[in-house]
Design a protein around this motif. Structure first.
Motif, PDB file in Angstrom:
ATOM      1  N   CYS A   1       5.378  12.771  -2.560  1.00 23.24           N
ATOM      2  CA  CYS A   1       6.735  12.221  -2.601  1.00 23.24           C
ATOM      3  C   CYS A   1       7.399  12.433  -3.958  1.00 23.24           C
ATOM      4  CB  CYS A   1       6.689  10.718  -2.289  1.00 23.24           C
ATOM      5  SG  CYS A   1       6.146  10.356  -0.610  1.00 23.24           S
ATOM      6  N   SER A   2       6.774  13.188  -4.821  1.00 21.85           N
ATOM      7  CA  SER A   2       7.201  13.325  -6.213  1.00 21.85           C
ATOM      8  C   SER A   2       8.412  14.218  -6.401  1.00 21.85           C
ATOM      9  CB  SER A   2       6.043  13.904  -7.021  1.00 21.85           C
ATOM     10  OG  SER A   2       6.472  14.311  -8.297  1.00 21.85           O
ATOM     11  N   VAL A   3       9.276  13.800  -7.331  1.00 20.57           N
ATOM     12  CA  VAL A   3      10.331  14.660  -7.854  1.00 20.57           C
ATOM     13  C   VAL A   3      10.157  14.804  -9.376  1.00 20.57           C
ATOM     14  CG1 VAL A   3      11.968  14.043  -6.033  1.00 20.57           C
ATOM     15  CG2 VAL A   3      12.031  12.808  -8.205  1.00 20.57           C
ATOM     16  N   TYR A   4       8.985  14.427  -9.895  1.00 21.63           N
ATOM     17  CA  TYR A   4       8.727  14.506 -11.334  1.00 21.63           C
ATOM     18  C   TYR A   4       8.680  15.970 -11.768  1.00 21.63           C
ATOM     19  CZ  TYR A   4       7.167   9.700 -10.629  1.00 21.63           C
ATOM     20  OH  TYR A   4       7.095   8.380 -10.285  1.00 21.63           O
TER      21      TYR A   4
ATOM     22  N   GLN B   1      12.413   6.319  -9.352  1.00 19.00           N
ATOM     23  CA  GLN B   1      13.203   5.759  -8.259  1.00 19.00           C
ATOM     24  C   GLN B   1      13.395   6.775  -7.128  1.00 19.00           C
ATOM     25  OE1 GLN B   1      16.678   3.609  -9.489  1.00 19.00           O
ATOM     26  NE2 GLN B   1      17.293   3.145  -7.384  1.00 19.00           N
ATOM     27  N   LYS B   2      13.662   8.021  -7.478  1.00 21.02           N
ATOM     28  CA  LYS B   2      13.843   9.055  -6.451  1.00 21.02           C
ATOM     29  C   LYS B   2      12.527   9.334  -5.717  1.00 21.02           C
ATOM     30  CE  LYS B   2      17.665  11.321  -8.788  1.00 21.02           C
ATOM     31  NZ  LYS B   2      18.061  12.473  -9.617  1.00 21.02           N
ATOM     32  N   SER B   3      11.426   9.362  -6.468  1.00 18.06           N
ATOM     33  CA  SER B   3      10.120   9.580  -5.837  1.00 18.06           C
ATOM     34  C   SER B   3       9.775   8.432  -4.907  1.00 18.06           C
ATOM     35  CB  SER B   3       9.033   9.742  -6.908  1.00 18.06           C
ATOM     36  OG  SER B   3       9.283  10.883  -7.704  1.00 18.06           O
ATOM     37  N   TYR B   4      10.065   7.214  -5.355  1.00 20.17           N
ATOM     38  CA  TYR B   4       9.757   6.045  -4.522  1.00 20.17           C
ATOM     39  C   TYR B   4      10.645   6.029  -3.269  1.00 20.17           C
ATOM     40  CZ  TYR B   4       7.475   1.718  -3.435  1.00 20.17           C
ATOM     41  OH  TYR B   4       6.700   0.776  -2.821  1.00 20.17           O
ATOM     42  N   ALA B   5      11.893   6.463  -3.403  1.00 15.38           N
ATOM     43  CA  ALA B   5      12.777   6.567  -2.229  1.00 15.38           C
ATOM     44  C   ALA B   5      12.180   7.540  -1.213  1.00 15.38           C
ATOM     45  CB  ALA B   5      14.176   6.998  -2.644  1.00 15.38           C
ATOM     46  N   ASN B   6      11.596   8.637  -1.708  1.00 14.71           N
ATOM     47  CA  ASN B   6      10.924   9.581  -0.798  1.00 14.71           C
ATOM     48  C   ASN B   6       9.774   8.883  -0.070  1.00 14.71           C
ATOM     49  OD1 ASN B   6      12.620  11.659  -1.525  1.00 14.71           O
ATOM     50  ND2 ASN B   6      11.181  12.586  -2.965  1.00 14.71           N
ATOM     51  N   TRP B   7       9.010   8.056  -0.787  1.00 13.76           N
ATOM     52  CA  TRP B   7       7.914   7.293  -0.175  1.00 13.76           C
ATOM     53  C   TRP B   7       8.462   6.350   0.905  1.00 13.76           C
ATOM     54  CZ3 TRP B   7       3.213   6.772   1.258  1.00 13.76           C
ATOM     55  CH2 TRP B   7       2.635   5.529   1.488  1.00 13.76           C
ATOM     56  N   GLN B   8       9.533   5.645   0.586  1.00 18.30           N
ATOM     57  CA  GLN B   8      10.118   4.725   1.564  1.00 18.30           C
ATOM     58  C   GLN B   8      10.562   5.486   2.820  1.00 18.30           C
ATOM     59  OE1 GLN B   8      12.907   3.183  -1.327  1.00 18.30           O
ATOM     60  NE2 GLN B   8      11.911   1.170  -1.331  1.00 18.30           N
ATOM     61  N   ARG B   9      11.179   6.655   2.633  1.00 18.08           N
ATOM     62  CA  ARG B   9      11.596   7.456   3.793  1.00 18.08           C
ATOM     63  C   ARG B   9      10.371   7.956   4.574  1.00 18.08           C
ATOM     64  NH1 ARG B   9      15.683   8.655   0.192  1.00 18.08           N
ATOM     65  NH2 ARG B   9      14.666  10.520  -0.640  1.00 18.08           N
TER      66      ARG B   9
ATOM     67  N   LEU C   1       7.723   6.398   4.992  1.00 14.97           N
ATOM     68  CA  LEU C   1       7.274   5.251   5.785  1.00 14.97           C
ATOM     69  C   LEU C   1       8.224   4.930   6.944  1.00 14.97           C
ATOM     70  CD1 LEU C   1       6.080   2.796   2.984  1.00 14.97           C
ATOM     71  CD2 LEU C   1       4.653   4.173   4.515  1.00 14.97           C
ATOM     72  N   GLY C   2       9.376   5.592   6.972  1.00 11.61           N
ATOM     73  CA  GLY C   2      10.330   5.365   8.059  1.00 11.61           C
ATOM     74  C   GLY C   2      11.503   4.478   7.692  1.00 11.61           C
ATOM     75  N   PHE C   3      11.594   4.073   6.433  1.00 11.74           N
ATOM     76  CA  PHE C   3      12.736   3.273   5.995  1.00 11.74           C
ATOM     77  C   PHE C   3      13.950   4.178   5.849  1.00 11.74           C
ATOM     78  CE2 PHE C   3       9.102   0.869   4.209  1.00 11.74           C
ATOM     79  CZ  PHE C   3       9.345  -0.372   4.779  1.00 11.74           C
ATOM     80  N   SER C   4      15.138   3.599   5.964  1.00 12.31           N
ATOM     81  CA  SER C   4      16.361   4.376   5.787  1.00 12.31           C
ATOM     82  C   SER C   4      17.448   3.480   5.212  1.00 12.31           C
ATOM     83  CB  SER C   4      16.819   4.970   7.123  1.00 12.31           C
ATOM     84  OG  SER C   4      17.099   3.938   8.045  1.00 12.31           O
ATOM     85  N   GLY C   5      18.569   4.106   4.858  1.00 10.51           N
ATOM     86  CA  GLY C   5      19.695   3.350   4.315  1.00 10.51           C
ATOM     87  C   GLY C   5      19.296   2.547   3.082  1.00 10.51           C
ATOM     88  N   PRO C   6      19.786   1.303   2.986  1.00  9.25           N
ATOM     89  CA  PRO C   6      19.490   0.496   1.801  1.00  9.25           C
ATOM     90  C   PRO C   6      18.001   0.133   1.673  1.00  9.25           C
ATOM     91  CG  PRO C   6      20.724  -0.790   3.412  1.00  9.25           C
ATOM     92  CD  PRO C   6      20.685   0.630   3.909  1.00  9.25           C
ATOM     93  N   ASP C   7      17.235   0.298   2.740  1.00 11.64           N
ATOM     94  CA  ASP C   7      15.794   0.032   2.668  1.00 11.64           C
ATOM     95  C   ASP C   7      15.030   1.188   2.026  1.00 11.64           C
ATOM     96  OD1 ASP C   7      16.032  -2.479   3.854  1.00 11.64           O
ATOM     97  OD2 ASP C   7      15.846  -1.644   5.878  1.00 11.64           O
ATOM     98  N   ALA C   8      15.728   2.300   1.759  1.00  6.85           N
ATOM     99  CA  ALA C   8      15.114   3.452   1.093  1.00  6.85           C
ATOM    100  C   ALA C   8      15.877   3.759  -0.192  1.00  6.85           C
ATOM    101  CB  ALA C   8      15.118   4.663   2.020  1.00  6.85           C
TER     102      ALA C   8
ATOM    103  N   THR D   1       6.454  -4.584   1.171  1.00  4.35           N
ATOM    104  CA  THR D   1       5.850  -3.849   2.284  1.00  4.35           C
ATOM    105  C   THR D   1       5.482  -2.428   1.883  1.00  4.35           C
ATOM    106  OG1 THR D   1       7.062  -5.178   3.894  1.00  4.35           O
ATOM    107  CG2 THR D   1       6.204  -3.067   4.658  1.00  4.35           C
ATOM    108  N   SER D   2       6.431  -1.705   1.277  1.00  2.00           N
ATOM    109  CA  SER D   2       6.140  -0.323   0.889  1.00  2.00           C
ATOM    110  C   SER D   2       5.130  -0.275  -0.254  1.00  2.00           C
ATOM    111  CB  SER D   2       7.424   0.413   0.507  1.00  2.00           C
ATOM    112  OG  SER D   2       8.085  -0.226  -0.574  1.00  2.00           O
ATOM    113  N   TRP D   3       5.196  -1.226  -1.186  1.00  2.00           N
ATOM    114  CA  TRP D   3       4.253  -1.274  -2.301  1.00  2.00           C
ATOM    115  C   TRP D   3       2.827  -1.472  -1.795  1.00  2.00           C
ATOM    116  CZ3 TRP D   3       4.556  -0.278  -7.402  1.00  2.00           C
ATOM    117  CH2 TRP D   3       3.480  -0.679  -8.207  1.00  2.00           C
ATOM    118  N   ASP D   4       2.646  -2.406  -0.901  1.00  2.00           N
ATOM    119  CA  ASP D   4       1.305  -2.684  -0.381  1.00  2.00           C
ATOM    120  C   ASP D   4       0.722  -1.475   0.343  1.00  2.00           C
ATOM    121  OD1 ASP D   4       1.410  -5.226  -1.462  1.00  2.00           O
ATOM    122  OD2 ASP D   4       1.827  -6.231   0.442  1.00  2.00           O
ATOM    123  N   LYS D   5       1.569  -0.666   0.961  1.00  2.00           N
ATOM    124  CA  LYS D   5       1.087   0.526   1.669  1.00  2.00           C
ATOM    125  C   LYS D   5       0.792   1.688   0.728  1.00  2.00           C
ATOM    126  CE  LYS D   5       3.166  -0.653   6.037  1.00  2.00           C
ATOM    127  NZ  LYS D   5       3.992  -0.258   7.160  1.00  2.00           N
ATOM    128  N   LEU D   6       1.346   1.659  -0.485  1.00  2.00           N
ATOM    129  CA  LEU D   6       1.115   2.746  -1.438  1.00  2.00           C
ATOM    130  C   LEU D   6      -0.288   2.670  -2.067  1.00  2.00           C
ATOM    131  CD1 LEU D   6       2.298   5.248  -2.811  1.00  2.00           C
ATOM    132  CD2 LEU D   6       3.309   3.725  -4.536  1.00  2.00           C
TER     133      LEU D   6
END
Length: 146
Positions: free
Chosen positions: A94-97, A110-118, A120-127, A134-139
């Motif tokens: 999920c990296s953009v580093y 933040q951009k890398s984490y947004a990729n992780w959220q997406r 996981l299936g999150f979208s919009g303001p949840d990504a 929820t996303s942290w615990d899954k990482l």
């Protein structure tokens, strides 16, 4: 008992888990347990960062960083937890580093984490790239001790 910082190793060309385990006086099974991102013991890659020691006092059980709260993720925050998170995002592809993560929260985090959220299936303001519980615990960010 004083806790020590978790040890990580960056895989080099020609490495395998058996060789790494021997170098750090642990077993391949321990490496597999401490690195849930490794699904196949025969597939590791150059530049992959793997955990080679357990948190002190845990008897080798996998331990993860607890969710530090969304307010933790600010440009003024510097912590080894942010760097450990960044390496997990790299492992999850999920990296953009451009040069790898460091310990200061940045737009690349933040951009890398947004990729992780997406992922996981999150979208919009949840990504939005700001970690939530929820996303942290899954990482499964490995526990880091200073």
């Amino acid at each position: 008992m004083e806790k020590t910082r978790t040890q990580f190793y960056v895989v080099k060309t020609g490495d395998n888990l058996t060789k790494i385990a021997q170098t750090f006086h642990v077993t391949v099974d321990q490496l597999m347990a401490w690195n849930p991102q490794i699904k196949d013991r025969n597939k590791i890659f150059p530049d992959q960062r793997i955990r080679v020691s357990p948190p002190e006092g845990t008897g080798g059980d996998v331990e993860y960083e607890p969710f530090p709260g969304a307010d933790f993720f600010q440009p003024s925050v510097t912590s080894p937890v942010i760097e450990a998170m960044g390496y997990r995002l790299i492992e999850e592809e999920c990296s953009v580093y451009s040069g790898g993560p460091d310990s200061t929260w940045s737009p690349a985090d933040q951009k890398s984490y947004a990729n992780w959220q997406r992922k996981l299936g999150f979208s919009g303001p949840d990504a939005d790239g700001i970690p939530g519980r929820t996303s942290w615990d899954k990482l499964h960010v490995p526990a880091v001790y200073a």
